[in-house]
Design a protein around this motif. Structure first.
Motif, PDB file in Angstrom:
ATOM      1  N   GLU A 160      -1.324  -1.693   1.923  1.00  0.00           N
ATOM      2  CA  GLU A 160      -0.085  -1.618   1.492  1.00  0.00           C
ATOM      3  C   GLU A 160       0.718  -1.913   2.728  1.00  0.00           C
ATOM      4  N   GLN A 161       0.073  -1.406   3.956  1.00  0.00           N
ATOM      5  CA  GLN A 161       1.522  -1.755   5.076  1.00  0.00           C
ATOM      6  C   GLN A 161       1.474  -3.174   5.475  1.00  0.00           C
ATOM      7  N   GLY A 162       0.503  -3.605   5.395  1.00  0.00           N
ATOM      8  CA  GLY A 162       1.026  -5.339   5.363  1.00  0.00           C
ATOM      9  C   GLY A 162       2.757  -5.552   4.576  1.00  0.00           C
ATOM     10  N   LEU A 163       2.264  -4.895   2.823  1.00  0.00           N
ATOM     11  CA  LEU A 163       3.253  -5.863   2.384  1.00  0.00           C
ATOM     12  C   LEU A 163       4.443  -4.816   2.494  1.00  0.00           C
ATOM     13  N   GLU A 164       4.223  -3.240   3.002  1.00  0.00           N
ATOM     14  CA  GLU A 164       5.829  -2.572   3.208  1.00  0.00           C
ATOM     15  C   GLU A 164       6.239  -3.150   4.599  1.00  0.00           C
ATOM     16  N   THR A 165       5.711  -4.048   6.128  1.00  0.00           N
ATOM     17  CA  THR A 165       6.061  -4.435   6.723  1.00  0.00           C
ATOM     18  C   THR A 165       6.653  -5.998   5.932  1.00  0.00           C
ATOM     19  N   LYS A 167       8.066  -6.680   3.489  1.00  0.00           N
ATOM     20  CA  LYS A 167       9.650  -5.784   2.175  1.00  0.00           C
ATOM     21  C   LYS A 167      10.137  -5.464   3.939  1.00  0.00           C
ATOM     22  N   ARG A 168      10.411  -5.168   4.732  1.00  0.00           N
ATOM     23  CA  ARG A 168      11.596  -4.573   5.855  1.00  0.00           C
ATOM     24  C   ARG A 168      11.921  -6.573   6.422  1.00  0.00           C
ATOM     25  N   LYS A 169      11.254  -7.312   6.525  1.00  0.00           N
ATOM     26  CA  LYS A 169      11.018  -8.281   7.022  1.00  0.00           C
ATOM     27  C   LYS A 169      12.735  -9.065   6.126  1.00  0.00           C
ATOM     28  N   GLN A 170      11.940  -8.773   4.943  1.00  0.00           N
ATOM     29  CA  GLN A 170      12.518  -9.407   4.078  1.00  0.00           C
ATOM     30  C   GLN A 170      14.354  -8.638   3.548  1.00  0.00           C
ATOM     31  N   ASN A 171      14.257  -7.136   3.561  1.00  0.00           N
ATOM     32  CA  ASN A 171      15.203  -6.929   3.845  1.00  0.00           C
ATOM     33  C   ASN A 171      16.450  -6.909   4.893  1.00  0.00           C
ATOM     34  N   ARG A 172      15.814  -7.925   5.935  1.00  0.00           N
ATOM     35  CA  ARG A 172      16.754  -8.384   7.062  1.00  0.00           C
ATOM     36  C   ARG A 172      16.579  -9.332   7.461  1.00  0.00           C
ATOM     37  N   ASP A 173      16.537 -10.025   6.869  1.00  0.00           N
ATOM     38  CA  ASP A 173      16.571 -11.720   6.179  1.00  0.00           C
ATOM     39  C   ASP A 173      16.231 -12.188   7.030  1.00  0.00           C
TER      40      ASP A 173
END
Length: 189
Positions: A160-165, A167-173
């Motif tokens: 869960e934490q890895g996928l959340e990280t 997602k944050r990376k992808q949101n920051r392009d």
């Protein structure tokens, strides 16, 4: 003279057997599938286990010099590896092809982390000396269905934490390392 001939014959035979063995440890995928090898070719941080994932699926863990062979559906994947840090790799895999990636330890300030390193198949030191040497030395690390199910449950929070990280990376392009279809191994299998 005869002893020199025997020595040369013996040397060539041993060399040939080792070359054949390295080739046969590269196992092609089942028809319609793809295979990716996660190679840990360095003993740096050997006691630290790396845990491997395909998106939310736990693939296994190991420490030291070893490798994992993962057969999967072709197409888009996000692979990630967890140690003290997490590193991500996007991949677009083609059916009936084999891919390699190195996952080696890197020194941090206080701990050992992990980084993916894309494989240059023409690079003599990386592919021929490190990867092929490891393939010739041992078979892939394997896990039973029960071990994988146990790991899936045990690492639920880490997933869960890895996928959340991610997602944050992808949101920051944030650009991730990427393997394209054409980045497959083109040598003999």
């Amino acid at each position: 003279m005869k002893s020199t001939y025997i020595f040369i014959t013996l040397f060539v035979t041993i060399f040939s057997v080792n070359s054949i063995k390295a080739q046969t440890n590269i196992e092609p995928p089942a028809e319609g599938k793809s295979v990716i090898y996660f190679m840990r070719t360095s003993s740096l941080g050997a006691i630290m286990n790396f845990r491997f994932f395909d998106n939310e699926t736990y693939l296994g863990k190991f420490g030291g010099v070893n490798y994992l062979r993962y057969e999967c559906e072709p197409g888009e994947h996000i692979f990630w590896v967890k140690a003290e840090n997490t590193d991500y790799l996007e991949a677009n895999l083609e059916a009936n092809k084999v891919y390699f990636v190195e996952t080696n330890a890197v020194m941090g300030a206080f701990t050992v982390g992990v980084k993916y390193k894309l494989v240059d198949y023409d690079h003599k030191r990386q592919f021929k000396k490190r990867i092929k040497k490891l393939l010739a030395k041992k078979g892939p690390k394997t896990f039973s269905k029960e071990e994988l199910e146990e790991g899936q449950e045990k690492f639920k929070t880490i997933i869960e934490q890895g996928l959340e990280t991610l997602k944050r990376k992808q949101n920051r392009d944030k650009k991730l390392k990427r393997i394209e279809k054409e980045d497959n191994y083109k040598g003999e299998i």
